[in-house]
Design an enzyme around this catalytic site. Sequence first.
Site, PDB file in Angstrom:
ATOM      1  N   GLY A   1      -0.547   1.868  13.597  1.00 12.06           N
ATOM      2  CA  GLY A   1       0.109   1.452  12.361  1.00 12.06           C
ATOM      3  C   GLY A   1      -0.663   1.968  11.151  1.00 12.06           C
ATOM      4  O   GLY A   1      -1.486   2.890  11.263  1.00 12.06           O
TER       5      GLY A   1
ATOM      6  N   LYS B   1       0.811  -1.223   0.000  1.00 18.87           N
ATOM      7  CA  LYS B   1       0.000   0.000   0.000  1.00 18.87           C
ATOM      8  C   LYS B   1       0.853   1.286   0.000  1.00 18.87           C
ATOM      9  O   LYS B   1       0.462   2.274  -0.603  1.00 18.87           O
ATOM     10  CB  LYS B   1      -0.952   0.025   1.194  1.00 18.87           C
TER      11      LYS B   1
END
Length: 281
Positions: free
Chosen positions: A129, A66
């Site tokens: 995160g 990503k």
Amino acid sequence: MTDKYCVFGNPVGHSKSPAIHAAFARQTGQDLAYRAIAAPIGGFAGAVDAFVAEGGRGANVTLPFKQEAYRLATRRTRRAEQAGAVNTLVFGNGEALGDNTDGVGLLRDITLALDTPVRGRRILLLGAGGAARGVIGPLLDEQPESLTVANRTAERARALAACFAALGSVEGCGCGELSGRAFDIVIDATSAGVSGAMPDLPAGLFAPGSLAYSMMYGPGETPFCVFAREQGAGKVSDGLGMLLGQAAESFFVWRGVRPDCAPIAELLRKDQAFRRAVDAR
Ligand code: ATR
């Protein structure tokens, strides 16, 4: 010619995205093919180039690519910029538009499917995160009373909250600092559930009628969901709705048509129940 889409990941064999997008295409009458592509680690850009060369129109991107997709995109939407990650690519005219539909997928599930308003509520987001980062902007857009980001490593939560301070009321802290506080919506964005663990949380976090939401979806409940139920959360949800919601938003970005997630959620729940029954034999 049938339009081609895919999901890039590694590993990606377990991905439900091909089945979900095939169901969306059937439901909306769109002519498209969607497949999973396992890009080699270190070979993401090459895999994207090859897919574009064969006429690929768009792609989803999952772990661990990503951030790489964010860098590869030639243009990015505001929500991709906020998330610092891209889960949706649109190819055309030599460009790759990077978008991120994870946050909107979560928000649609919470506010629409689970009928729980975020506006004016006290929100607790566990984790600091990439998964947590991806949903902070869309959560703040809904104007909650407060957003608290709590993490095992307090410093990470404080640093993450500081990145979003301009967008609304958001603070970061360690999980241990949550004692004596209660919230209306508690979202688990940690990866603890992957290993059957959960963040170390004090009792009393769940206000009466609160929603506990685990961003994970898989067979069986995460320890966070079990804990939330024991602690008296009003509603407990896993991340299936978010998974479908982000897929539906990607589909909308590509095709301009918004599929209905509810019937597909029902099918996937039945499939999961079936698998559990088979496993139990
Ligand atoms: P992701 O991209 O899935 O968010 P990540 O960036 O590795 O993955 O972040 C994982 C998050 O889960 C972190 O917030 C991590 O806490 P730390 O920052 O303290 O490492 C959290 N996490 C993972 N396992 C955990 C556990 N057993 N208990 C509590 N938090 C955990």
